[in-house]
Structures are given as C-alpha cells and as structure tokens.
Design a protein around this motif. Structure first.
Motif, PDB file in Angstrom:
ATOM      1  N   LEU A  51       0.809  -1.125   0.095  1.00 35.51           N
ATOM      2  CA  LEU A  51      -0.054   0.011   0.222  1.00 35.51           C
ATOM      3  C   LEU A  51       1.085   1.155   0.062  1.00 35.51           C
ATOM      4  O   LEU A  51       1.823   1.329   1.025  1.00 35.51           O
ATOM      5  CB  LEU A  51      -0.981  -0.149   1.258  1.00 35.51           C
ATOM      6  CG  LEU A  51      -1.825   1.071   1.524  1.00 35.51           C
ATOM      7  CD1 LEU A  51      -2.959   0.941   0.303  1.00 35.51           C
ATOM      8  CD2 LEU A  51      -2.663   1.074   2.799  1.00 35.51           C
ATOM      9  N   SER A  52       0.716   1.938  -0.963  1.00 32.61           N
ATOM     10  CA  SER A  52       1.752   3.088  -1.105  1.00 32.61           C
ATOM     11  C   SER A  52       1.489   4.179  -0.038  1.00 32.61           C
ATOM     12  O   SER A  52       0.125   4.284   0.340  1.00 32.61           O
ATOM     13  CB  SER A  52       1.853   3.909  -2.702  1.00 32.61           C
ATOM     14  OG  SER A  52       0.651   4.512  -2.638  1.00 32.61           O
ATOM     15  N   PHE A  53       2.130   5.330   0.208  1.00 27.58           N
ATOM     16  CA  PHE A  53       1.819   6.221   1.126  1.00 27.58           C
ATOM     17  C   PHE A  53       0.578   7.164   0.774  1.00 27.58           C
ATOM     18  O   PHE A  53      -0.121   7.963   1.334  1.00 27.58           O
ATOM     19  CB  PHE A  53       3.083   7.047   1.408  1.00 27.58           C
ATOM     20  CG  PHE A  53       4.285   6.234   2.047  1.00 27.58           C
ATOM     21  CD1 PHE A  53       3.903   5.841   3.239  1.00 27.58           C
ATOM     22  CD2 PHE A  53       5.490   6.242   1.626  1.00 27.58           C
ATOM     23  CE1 PHE A  53       5.062   4.811   3.721  1.00 27.58           C
ATOM     24  CE2 PHE A  53       6.451   5.727   2.051  1.00 27.58           C
ATOM     25  CZ  PHE A  53       6.077   4.714   3.381  1.00 27.58           C
ATOM     26  N   GLU A  54       0.528   7.107  -0.715  1.00 26.22           N
ATOM     27  CA  GLU A  54      -0.744   7.957  -1.423  1.00 26.22           C
ATOM     28  C   GLU A  54      -2.038   7.079  -1.186  1.00 26.22           C
ATOM     29  O   GLU A  54      -2.856   7.379  -1.501  1.00 26.22           O
ATOM     30  CB  GLU A  54      -0.557   8.387  -2.629  1.00 26.22           C
ATOM     31  CG  GLU A  54       0.514   9.520  -2.750  1.00 26.22           C
ATOM     32  CD  GLU A  54       1.814   8.999  -2.637  1.00 26.22           C
ATOM     33  OE1 GLU A  54       2.211   7.754  -2.521  1.00 26.22           O
ATOM     34  OE2 GLU A  54       2.888  10.050  -2.752  1.00 26.22           O
ATOM     35  N   GLY A  55      -1.885   5.720  -0.676  1.00 24.64           N
ATOM     36  CA  GLY A  55      -3.087   4.906  -0.824  1.00 24.64           C
ATOM     37  C   GLY A  55      -3.189   3.979  -1.976  1.00 24.64           C
ATOM     38  O   GLY A  55      -4.375   3.248  -2.346  1.00 24.64           O
TER      39      GLY A  55
END
Lengths: 290, 290
Positions: free
Chosen positions: B248-252
């Motif tokens: 899951l990226s920090f941007e979602g």
C-alpha cells in the motif's frame, strides 16, 4: 471561548531514528506539504534525527527526547543529539521564553507496547488540553497519559509553547505498519483541523496520571531475572490490583503486584526502556479538568 | 533405522544481539547447564555476539549469520563478526571437513514477522530432517522453511554437521516475551529429547521451499514508497494469488501480486530485512521426502 492566536505549528518525525512511522510521515509531508497546510497558520515538518534513522537506532549518543532541557540547551553541545536539541531550539523555541517560534508542537512516536493511540502530555497549557480533549472525542479509543516520569522538561515537544507527543503501538522498532501509519496520519490531520478552528471542547477528560516506574526484577549484577508476565503483556491501560501477576522468572516463579493502590500499567515492555531500567509505568486514572 | 552417533550438540543464542529470546535462554542455560544435558552427548551453550547484545543491535560490523562462509573463514578476519565467525568455527567446525566438533547445531532466532514457531533449514542431511520431522509432529503449528535465499552457506548452523535455525515471532527486537521465550525453550528441550533417542520419524514433511525475495517498491533514489498491505501483514504462511494486494503506497495505491504461480509469503515485514532489500520471501509448499 478560546481565542486562536496560532501562527506556527511544527510536526516532528524521527525524533527516534528507529520509529519509522514518524520518519516516513515526515518524509511524505516534506514532499507533499499541501497535506498539512491549513488556513491561518504555517505548518513546518521536521525530520529530526536523520543520522539515527540511517543507523536504525533510537539515537547516536543520547536520547534526543531527553535532551531538550534548559540545562543541556544552556551549555555547549557535546553530543550528536545535544547539537540537534540546540538546532531544534532555534527552529521551535527558544524554550520557555513565552515567545517561541512554534505555537504548537506535535512529536510522532511509536512504541513496542500495546498503547494503541495515545497522547503523552507534560504541560498544563490550555490549548494543549483543548486539542487533547478534541482528539479524545474524535477517537474514542485514544488514551491520554500525563507523564511526569523522567525529565519531562527535556522532551522535544517542550521546546514549543503548546503540544504533546503521539505514541502509537504496538509496533517493533525499525518497521512500518500501514495500520499504525494511517492511524497516526489521521490523528495529525484531525489535530490540524482543530488548530485551524479551535472549539471549546469538553474541559474534563479522562487522564492516566503518572505515579511511578517499575523496573524488571534483577539480580545483584543488575541482570534481568524475570520477564513481563503473560497477564500483563499487551494489557496496557488495564487495572493492576494487589496480588496480580507482574513478572514471570526464567525458572517459572510468578512475581505479583504488592501495592496497596490499584493502578494502570502503561508502556509495558517497551524495548527502549530496558536500558532506562523500567519494565512498565503505573498510572492513576483521574478525571482531569482544565 | 537411523544410527545415533551424536557426541556434541551446540545451542547458539545471541547470534543477533537484539534478538533477546536466544540471548536470555543462553544466559539461563549457561547458569543452569543441567537443563540441557542429556545422556549420550555433551550440550554446549554459546552466547555468540555479546558485544552486539550490549549495544542492542543485530550486529556491530556485519551480520554474523551471513559471515560463516568458507570465503570469510579462509581469510583474515577484518570485522567484529568475521572474528566471531572464526572463533565459532573453532568451537563448532571446522566447516565442511566432515569431522566437525559439533554434530548438531541449533541457532536461536526471533523475527518481527508473524512466523509463529518455525525452522529454517539449509542442508539436506538425514539427522537434520529427522529432527525437523519429529518436531513438526510434536508441534503441529511448527512450519519448516527451506531457505536458499541469500548466502545460506554462511549461516551459523552451517558450521556444524547437522542443524538448523529456530525462528519464533512476531516479537520486536530488543524485547523479551514470556510466551515466545517459553515456546523456544520447549522446542529446544524436545529437540534434545529427540537427539537423545533419535527415532525413525515420518520421512515426508510439509516444507515451504524458498522461491524468491520481494523488495519494497522504491523510487529512483531507492526510497521505500509503499508499505506491506494490511492483507499481507501478520499473514505469514498464507497463500498469495495473482491479483492479491502486496503493498500500500503512502498515497493509498494498492500494488498487487502479478506472479502466475500462487506462493506463500514468509518473513513478511521483518525489521532486519529492510536494509537487505526485501519485504518478504515467497515460497512454494511441497511435500519433501528424505
């Protein structure tokens, strides 16, 4: 009604280099500053101990979150973290002159203890407690710990006018967990929303008020001879009564709580506190009015 | 039927200084050697990396459990851990000469991954697998990982004739947990019981056979840009199919598994592997006969 005079908010991540949640949130916000900007004040992001992060250690020479005392700030910096404390004091402080550069400081921490989402507060200032009260309404599971254990005047958040530390766990050092990252991020956004429009929240909040620190049982050489008892492990913010198990020795002997007052266990089995010489904190649950 | 020729068993704790379970078990057994003595062989306890334990670090200069290769042992030791590896080789080895001082080596580890109780095996020797098979019968939850990932020939347990590493988790670095301590202790006692009276156990066992390592998604600067996805976190030894969330990226943003073969995730989010450049291992579940 509280009158909003906030001009500068500071969010600090990576005060401890092996607490990755704050490190990666700080990195993210430094690249995406729009996420933490609100009307009426500036938000500054500080990635505090980058050298310790590179070495995946809490600190290089000494604990930065015990280095922001007036005694350390008033003399020449003789360690990596004392230098950082001096630098932070120019950005956030100067400490205790009532004209600090930062009106509100939030310092992001994690813990190996099962503290859930919690605030550690060491000042009595109105805005600090209004914000804490607001967050405890927004996050029903959020706990407030009023910490007066060791050197509370040396915390990073003590450099500014108002503020606190956010502690989220359980999480190992040196690890990112998306659940804990997202929880911490969400608390910060709610805090910023509040600081943008401070409201006159409930002025009585449940607080876990620090009473004492409990060390591990040790032998004459200072060696640990017992572990946290399974009934204590992961049970932060649970009541401990006289006779309740506290520790389990390597031989299997149970060591019980012998205090006359029932108290709550906090920061149970935090990795960083082994060297500080405590296995848990004990706190009294009170209704705190401000 | 297996013929028992065991004369020397070595139990190693503290190969990694911040994995406290093995450290404190080694300390305990050094003070209480009767707990690990059995008829027919000697049991020697080694507390391997005492300097790293004092600094609560995995290692000082380099990973000791990647330092026991013939290439390092054949040249002058140029680091703290290379010196330790040379010393261990005199106690346990000499490596690969088929007349090693230790007939069986068990090396005690913990992990921040939710690996439960598991064995990491890197050799094909009969006694190793008989012991593993016996332990998997005694502990139905025990998993066996056949590791051929990086430098398996450099593990501490590779110095002896037979043996493996025990990995227990999830537990943070720098922490003792009584549950994990007791589980590890119990496995060692059962292993010693088996070595005292080796039995001809089931010669087919379920094995998670190493396939590949998966790194975190990173940007061009090598910075991590995504975390372990919540559906992967804590789900070691669970099947991952094409399309399943991995990160899951920090941007979602969700990053999914795109492999054509369904595989099992292991060592998911182990703290020590961030610097090694992997977020998890992928393994194939097989029935292994020996």
């Amino acid at each position: 009604m509280y009158k909003n005079l906030i001009k500068n908010v500071v969010i600090v991540g990576g005060t401890h280099g092996n607490e990755f949640t704050g490190v990666y949130l700080a990195k993210y916000w430094l690249k995406n500053p729009n996420m933490v900007q609100r009307r009426g004040f500036n938000t500054n992001i500080i990635f505090a101990n980058q050298k310790a992060f590179k070495e995946v250690r809490r600190y290089i020479d000494r604990d930065l979150n015990r280095s922001c005392s007036l005694s350390i700030l008033s003399k020449n910096a003789d360690s990596h973290e004392a230098k950082l404390a001096h630098h932070l004091n120019t950005l956030i402080g100067p400490k205790d002159n009532h004209q600090e550069n930062a009106d509100f400081v939030v310092d992001l921490h994690t813990t190996t203890s099962n503290m859930g989402i919690s605030l550690v507060i060491s000042n009595q200032n109105e805005l600090t407690w209004l914000a804490a009260s607001y967050l405890s309404e927004e996050f029903p599971d959020l706990k407030i710990y009023r910490w007066q254990g060791d050197e509370e005047g040396a915390f990073v958040d003590s450099l500014g006018a108002d503020g606190f530390a956010i502690e989220v766990g359980a999480i190992p050092q040196g690890v990112l967990r998306s659940d804990i990252y997202k929880q911490t991020e969400e608390i910060v956004y709610k805090l910023l929303d509040f600081l943008e429009n401070p409201s006159d929240t409930n002025r009585t909040v449940n607080v876990y008020d620090h009473v004492t620190l409990v060390d591990f049982p040790r032998d004459n050489d200072g060696e640990i001879i017992a572990m946290i008892h399974p009934q204590r492990q992961d049970n932060d913010f649970k009541l401990i009564q006289s006779g309740d198990p506290m520790f389990l020795s390597f031989e299997g002997q149970i060591i019980v709580y012998e205090g006359s007052e029932s108290l709550y266990g906090l920061f149970i089995n935090e990795a960083a506190y082994y060297e500080k010489g405590f296995a848990m904190c004990l706190a009294r649950k009170i209704e705190y009015s401000f």
